[in-house]
Design a protein around this motif. Structure first.
Motif, mmCIF file in Angstrom:
data_model
loop_
_atom_site.group_PDB
_atom_site.id
_atom_site.type_symbol
_atom_site.label_atom_id
_atom_site.label_comp_id
_atom_site.label_asym_id
_atom_site.label_seq_id
_atom_site.Cartn_x
_atom_site.Cartn_y
_atom_site.Cartn_z
ATOM 1 N N GLY A 89 0.812 -1.205 0.000
ATOM 2 C CA GLY A 89 0.000 0.000 0.000
ATOM 3 C C GLY A 89 0.848 1.258 0.000
ATOM 4 N N PHE A 90 1.907 1.260 0.811
ATOM 5 C CA PHE A 90 2.840 2.384 0.863
ATOM 6 C C PHE A 90 3.519 2.582 -0.486
ATOM 7 C CE2 PHE A 90 7.261 3.712 2.539
ATOM 8 C CZ PHE A 90 6.979 5.061 2.339
ATOM 9 N N LEU A 91 3.987 1.481 -1.079
ATOM 10 C CA LEU A 91 4.651 1.559 -2.379
ATOM 11 C C LEU A 91 3.693 2.039 -3.463
ATOM 12 C CD1 LEU A 91 6.896 1.010 -4.425
ATOM 13 C CD2 LEU A 91 6.202 -1.403 -4.431
ATOM 14 N N TRP A 92 2.481 1.532 -3.466
ATOM 15 C CA TRP A 92 1.497 1.881 -4.484
ATOM 16 C C TRP A 92 1.190 3.380 -4.442
ATOM 17 C CZ3 TRP A 92 0.031 0.972 -8.976
ATOM 18 C CH2 TRP A 92 -1.268 1.139 -9.457
ATOM 19 N N TYR A 93 1.060 3.926 -3.230
ATOM 20 C CA TYR A 93 0.827 5.365 -3.091
ATOM 21 C C TYR A 93 2.018 6.159 -3.617
ATOM 22 C CZ TYR A 93 0.858 9.955 -0.949
ATOM 23 O OH TYR A 93 0.968 11.312 -0.753
ATOM 24 N N MET A 94 3.237 5.760 -3.245
ATOM 25 C CA MET A 94 4.423 6.481 -3.689
ATOM 26 C C MET A 94 4.570 6.397 -5.206
ATOM 27 S SD MET A 94 5.521 7.881 -1.018
ATOM 28 C CE MET A 94 6.720 8.705 -2.044
ATOM 29 N N TRP A 95 4.278 5.224 -5.770
ATOM 30 C CA TRP A 95 4.387 5.079 -7.217
ATOM 31 C C TRP A 95 3.377 5.971 -7.936
ATOM 32 C CZ3 TRP A 95 0.958 3.625 -11.003
ATOM 33 C CH2 TRP A 95 1.496 3.419 -12.269
ATOM 34 N N LEU A 96 2.158 6.001 -7.432
ATOM 35 C CA LEU A 96 1.130 6.841 -8.050
ATOM 36 C C LEU A 96 1.524 8.311 -8.035
ATOM 37 C CD1 LEU A 96 -2.106 5.173 -6.618
ATOM 38 C CD2 LEU A 96 -1.445 5.274 -9.035
ATOM 39 N N SER A 97 2.111 8.771 -6.943
ATOM 40 C CA SER A 97 2.500 10.178 -6.854
ATOM 41 C C SER A 97 3.640 10.514 -7.808
ATOM 42 C CB SER A 97 2.901 10.529 -5.418
ATOM 43 O OG SER A 97 4.051 9.799 -5.003
ATOM 44 N N HIS A 98 4.337 9.500 -8.305
ATOM 45 C CA HIS A 98 5.386 9.707 -9.312
ATOM 46 C C HIS A 98 4.833 9.559 -10.732
ATOM 47 C CE1 HIS A 98 9.364 10.155 -7.403
ATOM 48 N NE2 HIS A 98 8.858 9.466 -6.403
ATOM 49 N N ASP A 99 4.256 8.384 -11.014
ATOM 50 C CA ASP A 99 3.986 8.007 -12.402
ATOM 51 C C ASP A 99 2.618 8.393 -12.927
ATOM 52 O OD1 ASP A 99 6.498 6.938 -12.498
ATOM 53 O OD2 ASP A 99 5.874 5.130 -13.536
ATOM 54 N N ILE A 100 1.743 8.879 -12.069
ATOM 55 C CA ILE A 100 0.438 9.287 -12.585
ATOM 56 C C ILE A 100 0.591 10.480 -13.523
ATOM 57 C CG2 ILE A 100 -0.252 11.009 -10.855
ATOM 58 C CD1 ILE A 100 -2.373 8.089 -12.296
ATOM 59 N N ALA A 101 1.723 11.187 -13.421
ATOM 60 C CA ALA A 101 2.002 12.314 -14.319
ATOM 61 C C ALA A 101 2.067 11.853 -15.771
ATOM 62 C CB ALA A 101 3.316 12.992 -13.922
ATOM 63 N N ASN A 102 2.452 10.591 -15.989
ATOM 64 C CA ASN A 102 2.563 10.078 -17.352
ATOM 65 C C ASN A 102 1.209 9.954 -18.036
ATOM 66 O OD1 ASN A 102 5.270 9.797 -16.705
ATOM 67 N ND2 ASN A 102 5.048 7.664 -16.123
ATOM 68 N N ILE A 103 0.146 9.907 -17.247
ATOM 69 C CA ILE A 103 -1.214 9.873 -17.784
ATOM 70 C C ILE A 103 -1.823 11.272 -17.788
ATOM 71 C CG2 ILE A 103 -3.530 8.922 -17.469
ATOM 72 C CD1 ILE A 103 -2.243 6.539 -16.032
ATOM 73 N N PHE A 104 -1.637 11.982 -16.684
ATOM 74 C CA PHE A 104 -2.258 13.302 -16.535
ATOM 75 C C PHE A 104 -1.585 14.380 -17.374
ATOM 76 C CE2 PHE A 104 -4.255 12.378 -12.133
ATOM 77 C CZ PHE A 104 -5.181 11.563 -12.760
ATOM 78 N N VAL A 105 -0.491 14.033 -18.041
ATOM 79 C CA VAL A 105 0.140 14.995 -18.946
ATOM 80 C C VAL A 105 -0.807 15.349 -20.093
ATOM 81 C CG1 VAL A 105 1.229 13.277 -20.452
ATOM 82 C CG2 VAL A 105 2.323 15.516 -20.124
ATOM 83 N N TYR A 106 -1.807 14.499 -20.334
ATOM 84 C CA TYR A 106 -2.789 14.746 -21.389
ATOM 85 C C TYR A 106 -3.991 15.554 -20.890
ATOM 86 C CZ TYR A 106 -0.296 11.349 -24.246
ATOM 87 O OH TYR A 106 0.660 10.696 -24.985
#
Length: 317
Positions: A168-185
């Motif tokens: 859960g901790f890792l999933w949150y940290m990953w989302l705060s990094h890589d969600i930018a790759n989707i939200f760039v659109y």
């Protein structure tokens, strides 16, 4: 509907599918491999979907849907065909099971050369830190803990809880990094609640497919490493992966490749485990395995540089 909107929509959908199928498979890979035979896939899906929804809604409530990762990458005035090309290439590599960097490949179509250079430098630093830290940590752990030995019955519950917490901790940290790759659109601000809920629904659908298929092709890179099916290994890997992402999150807002960190972490760990449990064999025998993983992420780097060069050239016309 304008051509720009069509390109942006296609790019977003391809990026969402590819990011979930590529990078998140790496992040959740050890979780899947160690639980697939004892936990129904939909329980893991519900768990990770709840964290995803809470994380994205929190970012939306703070008017920062990308957690600062797109501060230096402005929203384009118009989308072009090459904005959809990058996630399309990523989708192709995902199908082939090649763990290319989603950050480099996707954001390269929106970045100038200077920003891409900073992303590459931070990603390379992340790879090095992860590899060295993992090697040192597992050289010590391997002297006190044989991760392949069966967990005592009275300890299984505690290890299971610890693994779900670390995931859960890792999933949150990953989302705060890589969600930018989707939200760039998406626009950097002013995203409506209905739009955000629609995005969450799309990503939850992708997660469901990921768990239903037991991780997909990218899962092979996780399963190829020793001990990743064991709950203690999975728990420890996820915890230190999350710590490294946390460090780089507070280090700077420049995006970075979590794929590079992931491969560096597994590489450093693999070298330590091999050295401790194969005393009579030369450590150079493991280099072909590590070199193969490294060459795969280099493919993504080469394509990213090529995309940026092409974008700069097209913009100059």
């Amino acid at each position: 509907m304008s051509l720009s909107t069509i390109y942006g929509t296609i790019g977003f959908l391809l990026a969402a599918y590819s990011v979930i199928g590529n990078d998140s498979a790496q992040t959740l890979g050890t979780f899947i491999s160690s639980n697939s035979k004892k936990v129904k896939w939909y329980w893991m899906w519900i768990f990770t979907s709840a964290i995803l929804a809470a994380t994205l809604l929190y970012g939306w409530s703070q008017n920062d849907i990308a957690f600062g990762r797109l501060d230096r990458i402005p929203f384009p005035e118009q989308f072009y065909w090459y904005h959809a090309l990058a996630p399309a290439l990523l989708l192709g590599f995902t199908r082939l099971g090649i763990p290319v960097s989603t950050t480099l490949l996707t954001l390269s179509a929106f970045s100038n050369g200077l920003v891409l250079e900073k992303i590459i430098m931070k990603s390379a630093l992340g790879y090095g830190v992860a590899a060295v830290a993992a090697y040192a940590i597992w050289m010590i752990l391997s002297r006190f803990l044989n991760e392949k030995q069966s967990v005592r019955e009275e300890h299984k519950r505690y290890w299971s809880v610890a693994q779900w917490c670390s995931t859960g901790f890792l999933w949150y940290m990953w989302l705060s990094h890589d969600i930018a790759n989707i939200f760039v659109y998406l626009p950097r601000d002013g995203v409506s609640l209905m739009t955000m809920l629609g995005v969450i629904a799309v990503l939850m659908g992708g997660l469901g497919h990921l768990f239903y298929t037991n991780g997909g092709r990218i899962q092979e890179i996780v399963l190829s490493k020793s001990g990743t099916r064991f709950i203690r290994s999975a728990c420890i890997i996820d915890f230190f992966y999350a710590l490294i992402l946390w460090y780089f999150k507070i280090h700077s807002s420049i995006p970075m490749s979590t794929t590079w960190v992931f491969v560096g972490l597994l590489s450093g760990r693999e070298m330590a485990v091999y050295r401790n449990f194969n005393k009579g064999k030369k450590i150079k025998m493991i280099f072909p395995i590590l070199a193969r993983d490294f060459m795969k992420i280099m493919i993504g780097l080469a394509l990213s540089v090529a995309i940026v060069s092409g974008v700069i050239y097209l913009d100059s016309l």
